[in-house]
Write an enzyme that holds these catalytic residues in place. Structure first.
Site, PDB file in Angstrom:
ATOM      1  N   GLY A 107     -43.144 -78.116  36.174  1.00 35.34           N
ATOM      2  CA  GLY A 107     -42.596 -78.862  35.042  1.00 35.34           C
ATOM      3  C   GLY A 107     -42.229 -80.270  35.468  1.00 35.34           C
ATOM      4  N   ASP A 134     -28.774 -81.418  23.847  1.00 37.13           N
ATOM      5  CA  ASP A 134     -30.215 -81.611  24.007  1.00 37.13           C
ATOM      6  C   ASP A 134     -30.954 -80.296  23.771  1.00 37.13           C
ATOM      7  OD1 ASP A 134     -32.446 -83.184  24.385  1.00 37.13           O
ATOM      8  OD2 ASP A 134     -32.408 -83.047  26.569  1.00 37.13           O
ATOM      9  N   GLY A 175     -40.541 -84.260  33.728  1.00 33.92           N
ATOM     10  CA  GLY A 175     -40.010 -84.994  32.586  1.00 33.92           C
ATOM     11  C   GLY A 175     -39.381 -86.286  33.040  1.00 33.92           C
TER      12      GLY A 175
END
Length: 353
Positions: free
Chosen positions: A44, A167, A46
């Site tokens: 992952g 979030d 980001g």
């Protein structure tokens, strides 16, 4: 701007590690676990940096365990303050629907967090990136688990204190080996001493999921998370992203488009084609009613997460009843018949909201 861990931060980290089950890993241990941050192990990434799959010894472990290792980029928006916030949050939180923190590393100004590994990835991954979409029952149970985790954040820490995630989005809801949902990423979370009144703070979150009132006023409440959860809910139902510029302007914002469809009773257009034949009419009605309430422009009219959990359980009961009837019927063409009875012609859903 370079974001670094201060001496006082280091002292606080050592104190938390001493008081809790967190482990302080050395950079050498992290490098060994990730084969020196090998990109082949990235699972992952980001704005914060990258997440690696690795193997490491935790406290009490006699064998290596598989973990997720999040290495924050010192130049990322999620810097030292968010790194500290996340560790402090995990010190307070323990729940089966929240991802567990195993430890951290702060050597040489590194900001690394080590979590339990979630082998089935994120909701976002299954909705948007793979060709094996989740069944409706899977999606419904995942929604219930996420709602339980969020309700715990809002109310489970203490009667006079709550935590706002800030979030909530599909990429922050992970799935364990049993497909149970676990909420992750508490770097932007806020502890509030008076949950009913909320707190004024700088705007943070993800476009498409943000509570419009929070965006306009900077005033954050638990109902801001409820709004974000409503967006995730429609994302789970439709398979569409929260923001998708491939659609025309009036449709690229999922929340706005979904509310319009609900108002015009066009539910057949909201439901993903992958699951449209699987849904009980009563289940869908309940599910959409509360999802639509979560997106109400007035915070006072949005449900609490406790209300959401009750409605989701009712939706599940309706769905289980429907599935039992379908199994008992077992006739050829049953799915097609139920789909037609549920939705009728394309532009006449027959669903009452």
């Amino acid at each position: 701007m370079l974001s670094v861990i201060t001496t006082s931060d280091e002292e606080k980290l050592r104190s938390l590690a001493t008081e809790s089950v967190f482990q302080r890993f050395s950079l050498a241990e992290i490098q060994s676990a990730t084969q020196n941050f090998d990109d082949d192990l990235v699972v992952g990434k980001g704005g914060f940096g990258k997440v690696y799959k690795g193997c490491i010894y935790g406290i009490g472990d006699t064998t290596e365990r598989v973990v997720a290792i999040k290495r924050l980029d010192s130049f990322s928006r999620q810097g030292a303050s968010e790194f500290m916030t996340e560790i402090e949050m995990f010190f307070k939180l323990r729940h089966c629907h929240l991802v567990s923190l195993i430890g951290y590393c702060s050597d040489n100004n590194e900001m690394i967090l080590v979590y339990e590994y979630m082998p089935n990835g994120t909701i976002e991954h299954h909705l948007h990136k793979v060709d094996t979409p989740l069944s409706w029952m899977h999606r419904l149970k995942i929604s219930i688990g996420a709602a339980r985790g969020l309700d715990y954040l809002h109310t489970g820490v203490g009667a006079q204190q709550g935590i706002i995630h800030r979030d909530v989005k599909s990429s922050n809801i992970l799935l364990d080996e049993n497909w149970a949902a676990k909420i992750a990423d508490f770097g932007l979370s806020k502890i509030i001493e008076e949950p009913s009144s909320g707190v004024s703070t700088g705007l943070k979150g993800t476009f498409g999921y943000l509570d419009p009132e929070y965006s306009m006023t900077g005033h954050l409440t638990r109902k801001s998370d409820v709004y974000s959860f409503g967006v995730v809910w429609f994302e789970v139902l439709s398979g569409r992203r929260a923001v998708d510029t491939r659609f025309k302007e009036e449709e690229y914002n999922l929340a706005i488009w979904a509310k319009k469809c609900v108002k015009e009773r066009r539910l057949d257009q909201i439901v993903s084609s992958h699951i449209i034949a699987q849904i009980s009419p009563k289940c869908l009605n309940k599910f959409v009613q509360v999802a639509d309430r979560c997106l109400n422009s007035s915070r006072k009219k949005r449900p609490t997460m406790a209300d959401v959990m009750v409605t989701l359980q009712q939706s599940l009961a309706f769905q289980e009843q429907f599935d039992s009837s379908a199994q008992a019927a077992g006739s050829t063409g049953f799915t097609y018949k139920m789909q037609y009875l549920l939705f009728g012609p394309r532009h006449n859903s027959g669903i009452s909201i």
